[in-house]
Design a protein around this motif. Structure first.
Motif, short mmCIF file in Angstrom:
data_model
loop_
_atom_site.label_atom_id
_atom_site.label_comp_id
_atom_site.label_asym_id
_atom_site.label_seq_id
_atom_site.Cartn_x
_atom_site.Cartn_y
_atom_site.Cartn_z
N TYR A 1 0.86 -1.19 0.00
CA TYR A 1 0.00 0.00 0.00
C TYR A 1 0.89 1.23 0.00
CZ TYR A 1 -3.97 3.02 0.79
OH TYR A 1 -4.95 3.98 0.62
N TRP B 1 -3.06 7.45 1.59
CA TRP B 1 -3.92 7.24 2.75
C TRP B 1 -5.24 8.00 2.64
CZ3 TRP B 1 -5.56 10.60 6.74
CH2 TRP B 1 -6.19 9.96 7.81
N GLY C 1 0.43 -8.70 3.93
CA GLY C 1 0.47 -7.46 3.16
C GLY C 1 -0.90 -7.02 2.69
N LEU D 1 -2.82 -5.66 5.72
CA LEU D 1 -2.35 -4.33 6.10
C LEU D 1 -2.87 -3.27 5.15
CD1 LEU D 1 1.38 -5.08 7.01
CD2 LEU D 1 -0.43 -4.43 8.60
N VAL E 1 -3.21 2.18 8.09
CA VAL E 1 -1.95 2.01 7.34
C VAL E 1 -1.86 3.00 6.18
CG1 VAL E 1 -0.64 0.43 5.86
CG2 VAL E 1 -1.70 -0.41 7.97
N ALA F 1 2.80 0.30 3.40
CA ALA F 1 3.21 -1.04 3.83
C ALA F 1 3.95 -1.70 2.69
CB ALA F 1 2.00 -1.88 4.25
N VAL G 1 8.45 -7.16 6.83
CA VAL G 1 7.41 -6.21 6.45
C VAL G 1 7.59 -4.92 7.24
CG1 VAL G 1 4.92 -5.71 6.48
CG2 VAL G 1 5.74 -7.99 5.80
N ALA H 1 5.64 -1.12 7.96
CA ALA H 1 4.39 -0.37 7.80
C ALA H 1 4.48 0.95 8.54
CB ALA H 1 3.20 -1.18 8.32
N THR I 1 1.94 3.86 10.08
CA THR I 1 0.52 3.94 10.46
C THR I 1 0.21 5.28 11.12
OG1 THR I 1 0.95 2.90 12.63
CG2 THR I 1 0.41 1.44 10.78
#
Length: 321
Positions: A138, A144, A253, A256, A262, A265, A274, A276, A278
């Motif tokens: 992402y 976002w 993934g 997330l 998130v 990611a 991984v 991420a 947030t």
């Protein structure tokens, strides 16, 4: 706090960073002047900027996440120096103000290993780790703001720019000097007027439009909306490193990517497979997310978290900002 129209304008720009105010206004059912006023106000209240970004993966280039632990009082100085580098796209100060996290996207044949070696030799740095971004779950063109649900499905469809995922076997696109000039200008201001793009490339309006359409439809060029999170009710930002079983990488993934918390990611090299980034309303919400959101993901063996103290650079750097 922002109202509904503010949020709609932000999400509209995330869907199409170069959408004319008239087009956004028609979709939202307000006047052009209203959208223009909201845009100017958001520039002051949340630091709104629209930035043109190139997808490094489609160009055959690697992106790296570099985490630097610093000597006391050294993180601010190091973060400022990294922010001024053209090959850094993000620089943030982590918990305690003694760590720096940055995203490096080398250009022009610059090698990653020598840069990391130089950082490790810097007196301000006590340790450094680098992780290559292998696959983004992402982020990038799906920012976002697409998760704030300020627009309904019809409004989203009316504003979304068509995009076809390129084949994994397709060769990297080839650019000429005019393309590079356009990309350089758009990296500073994604909404730079067409007349300025024409003047910089010495080409007609129709040719510049075709070039922009080609860059965007290929996925090489997309637009990101830069903003602060506090006015959107998200005052806590966290960095998470998840140690994940290899067989669970894709599932973790995908999960997330669907989480509203998130904003980025990716699968990365190293023990923690991984990473991420947030956003949360407060530390209690972060705790709940770690306990219930991350804790419910199968295949996650452990998680390390750190809070962002401050974002020093987002995609572009402006001295004094």
């Amino acid at each position: 706090m922002l109202d509904t129209l503010d949020l709609q304008v932000l999400q509209a720009l995330q869907l199409d960073g170069r959408a004319p105010f008239s087009r956004i206004a028609a979709v939202l059912g307000v006047s052009d002047q209203t959208v223009a006023r909201r845009f100017r106000r958001l520039r002051g209240s949340v630091g709104l900027r629209v930035i043109g970004v190139t997808d490094e993966a489609l160009l055959g280039r690697s992106s790296w996440l570099v985490r630097l632990r610093c000597a006391p009082d050294g993180a601010e100085q190091l973060a400022g120096a990294l922010a001024r580098r053209p090959d850094t796209s993000y620089v943030g100060l982590l918990s305690g103000g003694t760590e720096v996290l940055c995203s490096i996207k080398p250009r022009g044949g610059q090698e990653d290993e020598p840069l990391l070696a130089r950082l490790q030799r810097t007196p301000l740095v006590t340790s450094a780790t680098a992780q290559c971004v292998l696959h983004a779950f992402y982020g990038g063109p799906v920012g976002w703001l697409n998760k704030i649900n300020a627009l309904d499905a019809d409004q989203e469809a009316a504003l979304r720019v068509p995009f076809t995922e390129p084949s994994a076997t397709a060769p990297p696109p080839v650019f000429d000097d005019a393309d590079e000039t356009l990309l350089a200008l758009l990296r500073r201001d994604g909404r730079v007027p067409l007349t300025e793009l024409q003047a910089a490339t010495d080409q007609s309006e129709s040719v510049v439009r075709r070039r922009l359409d080609r860059l965007r439809s290929s996925g090489v060029l997309y637009f990101d909306v830069q903003h602060t999170h506090e006015q959107l009710g998200r005052s806590v930002m966290a960095a998470l490193w998840l140690t994940v079983s290899p067989s669970a990488l894709a599932d973790v993934g995908a999960s997330l990517a669907a989480h509203p918390e998130v904003r980025f990611a990716a699968a990365v090299t190293g023990v923690a497979g991984v990473f991420a980034a947030t956003v949360h309303r407060d530390s209690r919400e972060l705790y709940s997310y770690l306990s219930d959101g991350i804790g419910a993901l199968g295949g996650v063996r452990s998680v390390e978290s750190a809070l962002f103290v401050r974002q020093v650079k987002q995609l572009t750097y402006e001295p004094g900002r």
